[in-house]
Design a protein around this motif. Sequence first.
Motif, PDB file in Angstrom:
ATOM      1  N   GLY A 143      44.789  41.780  31.438  1.00  0.00           N
ATOM      2  CA  GLY A 143      44.721  42.402  33.080  1.00  0.00           C
ATOM      3  C   GLY A 143      44.094  41.095  33.665  1.00  0.00           C
ATOM      4  O   GLY A 143      44.415  40.862  34.932  1.00  0.00           O
ATOM      5  N   MET A 144      43.248  40.369  33.301  1.00  0.00           N
ATOM      6  CA  MET A 144      42.408  39.421  33.774  1.00  0.00           C
ATOM      7  C   MET A 144      43.512  38.195  34.063  1.00  0.00           C
ATOM      8  O   MET A 144      43.434  37.595  35.225  1.00  0.00           O
ATOM      9  CB  MET A 144      41.318  38.707  33.073  1.00  0.00           C
ATOM     10  CG  MET A 144      40.234  39.689  32.892  1.00  0.00           C
ATOM     11  SD  MET A 144      39.101  39.428  31.371  1.00  0.00           S
ATOM     12  CE  MET A 144      38.408  37.711  31.997  1.00  0.00           C
TER      13      MET A 144
ATOM     14  N   GLU B 213      43.232  44.343  26.069  1.00  0.00           N
ATOM     15  CA  GLU B 213      43.899  45.003  27.244  1.00  0.00           C
ATOM     16  C   GLU B 213      43.408  44.491  28.502  1.00  0.00           C
ATOM     17  O   GLU B 213      44.152  44.109  29.378  1.00  0.00           O
ATOM     18  CB  GLU B 213      43.683  46.552  27.242  1.00  0.00           C
ATOM     19  CG  GLU B 213      44.781  47.144  28.288  1.00  0.00           C
ATOM     20  CD  GLU B 213      44.535  48.565  28.292  1.00  0.00           C
ATOM     21  OE1 GLU B 213      44.929  49.236  29.181  1.00  0.00           O
ATOM     22  OE2 GLU B 213      43.937  49.240  27.338  1.00  0.00           O
ATOM     23  N   ASN B 214      41.998  44.266  28.526  1.00  0.00           N
ATOM     24  CA  ASN B 214      41.421  43.726  29.701  1.00  0.00           C
ATOM     25  C   ASN B 214      41.641  42.381  29.920  1.00  0.00           C
ATOM     26  O   ASN B 214      41.856  41.764  30.987  1.00  0.00           O
ATOM     27  CB  ASN B 214      39.797  44.055  29.612  1.00  0.00           C
ATOM     28  CG  ASN B 214      39.425  45.157  29.797  1.00  0.00           C
ATOM     29  OD1 ASN B 214      40.302  46.220  30.419  1.00  0.00           O
ATOM     30  ND2 ASN B 214      38.198  45.891  29.429  1.00  0.00           N
ATOM     31  N   ARG B 215      41.627  41.731  28.873  1.00  0.00           N
ATOM     32  CA  ARG B 215      41.963  40.173  28.797  1.00  0.00           C
ATOM     33  C   ARG B 215      43.462  39.853  29.497  1.00  0.00           C
ATOM     34  O   ARG B 215      43.571  39.117  30.263  1.00  0.00           O
ATOM     35  CB  ARG B 215      41.979  39.531  27.497  1.00  0.00           C
ATOM     36  CG  ARG B 215      40.512  39.190  26.846  1.00  0.00           C
ATOM     37  CD  ARG B 215      40.826  38.873  25.409  1.00  0.00           C
ATOM     38  NE  ARG B 215      41.661  37.778  25.010  1.00  0.00           N
ATOM     39  CZ  ARG B 215      41.737  36.822  24.703  1.00  0.00           C
ATOM     40  NH1 ARG B 215      40.729  36.061  25.231  1.00  0.00           N
ATOM     41  NH2 ARG B 215      42.774  36.081  24.456  1.00  0.00           N
TER      42      ARG B 215
ATOM     43  N   SER C 110      34.733  43.759  23.291  1.00  0.00           N
ATOM     44  CA  SER C 110      35.889  42.996  23.608  1.00  0.00           C
ATOM     45  C   SER C 110      37.030  43.750  23.741  1.00  0.00           C
ATOM     46  O   SER C 110      37.054  44.882  23.181  1.00  0.00           O
ATOM     47  CB  SER C 110      36.096  41.689  22.542  1.00  0.00           C
ATOM     48  OG  SER C 110      36.578  42.158  21.610  1.00  0.00           O
ATOM     49  N   SER C 111      37.926  43.479  24.439  1.00  0.00           N
ATOM     50  CA  SER C 111      39.060  44.214  25.095  1.00  0.00           C
ATOM     51  C   SER C 111      40.237  43.233  25.389  1.00  0.00           C
ATOM     52  O   SER C 111      40.273  42.531  26.224  1.00  0.00           O
ATOM     53  CB  SER C 111      38.762  45.250  26.082  1.00  0.00           C
ATOM     54  OG  SER C 111      40.099  45.663  26.549  1.00  0.00           O
TER      55      SER C 111
ATOM     56  N   PRO D 272      34.331  43.739  31.577  1.00  0.00           N
ATOM     57  CA  PRO D 272      34.421  43.975  33.154  1.00  0.00           C
ATOM     58  C   PRO D 272      32.931  43.392  33.752  1.00  0.00           C
ATOM     59  O   PRO D 272      31.966  43.360  32.986  1.00  0.00           O
ATOM     60  CB  PRO D 272      34.916  45.251  33.593  1.00  0.00           C
ATOM     61  CG  PRO D 272      35.661  45.778  32.327  1.00  0.00           C
ATOM     62  CD  PRO D 272      34.921  45.246  30.943  1.00  0.00           C
TER      63      PRO D 272
ATOM     64  N   GLU E 124      31.823  35.879  29.382  1.00  0.00           N
ATOM     65  CA  GLU E 124      30.703  36.875  29.719  1.00  0.00           C
ATOM     66  C   GLU E 124      29.479  36.645  29.663  1.00  0.00           C
ATOM     67  O   GLU E 124      28.677  36.930  30.379  1.00  0.00           O
ATOM     68  CB  GLU E 124      31.372  38.185  29.195  1.00  0.00           C
ATOM     69  CG  GLU E 124      32.700  38.890  29.571  1.00  0.00           C
ATOM     70  CD  GLU E 124      33.771  37.990  29.035  1.00  0.00           C
ATOM     71  OE1 GLU E 124      34.918  38.787  28.950  1.00  0.00           O
ATOM     72  OE2 GLU E 124      33.737  37.117  28.246  1.00  0.00           O
TER      73      GLU E 124
ATOM     74  N   GLY F 298      37.002  39.800  27.695  1.00  0.00           N
ATOM     75  CA  GLY F 298      37.691  41.034  28.595  1.00  0.00           C
ATOM     76  C   GLY F 298      36.791  41.987  28.783  1.00  0.00           C
ATOM     77  O   GLY F 298      36.970  43.431  28.777  1.00  0.00           O
TER      78      GLY F 298
END
Length: 233
Positions: A28-29, A24-26, A21-22, A43, A71, A41
């Motif tokens: 961004g989403m 930072e990516n969450r 899990s991330s 990809p 995911e 999060g």
Amino acid sequence: MADLSQGSTAAEVLAYLRTHSSEENRKGMQRFGIKVERALGIPHGPQRDIARKIRRNHERAFELWESGIVEAQFIASATADPARFSADNARAWAATFDSWDIVDGVTNLFVDTEHWKALIAEFAEDEREFVRRAAFAMIAWASVHRKKEPDATFERLLPLIEKHAKDSRNFVKKAVNWALRQIGKRSMALHSPALALAEKLAASNDKSERWIGKDAMRELNNPKILERLAKRS
């Protein structure tokens, strides 16, 4: 990914996902209008890699879906068996749709089932925003992946696109536009009627219809698109 294999259980897949899990990516989403309350999060690329690694397992797919993790649900859709996936299964999954990304990922499975045409007609008439989006995402995916389907099938879907082009909800409007563009790019035979509909919508007094039409016209009049279609014909 050495710790995942075709024999991995749903619990093992979920545990693997949670370790990747991330936050930072969450974030961004979220910038792309994706709801992240149920997301880890991760990809789409790594999700597809996991699906390829664990391969198809219909029962496990439903266990992954029930986790509620976005995911895991995407991986579920990529590893379920389309031949065993019923219309009721599709209805149940669609009823939980709450974000455009899960719609667009999961409907790829729906178009591989034998129920895809009936589901498009049914979902298009559903007033729920993401269920209706599912109908037009299915049209877009089918235009690309259903290569043996006669062009006439897709031409018959153009009136459905026109009917719902007034739906101004953002995620419906964009899917209607996507469906129209994909039909127009499927073949030279379909390009003409799709472009004609785009031109008709572009001239409308309705704001949603006008946006859909103008945006579709831009892509369908793109010289590179026209060149590619000419080579296919």
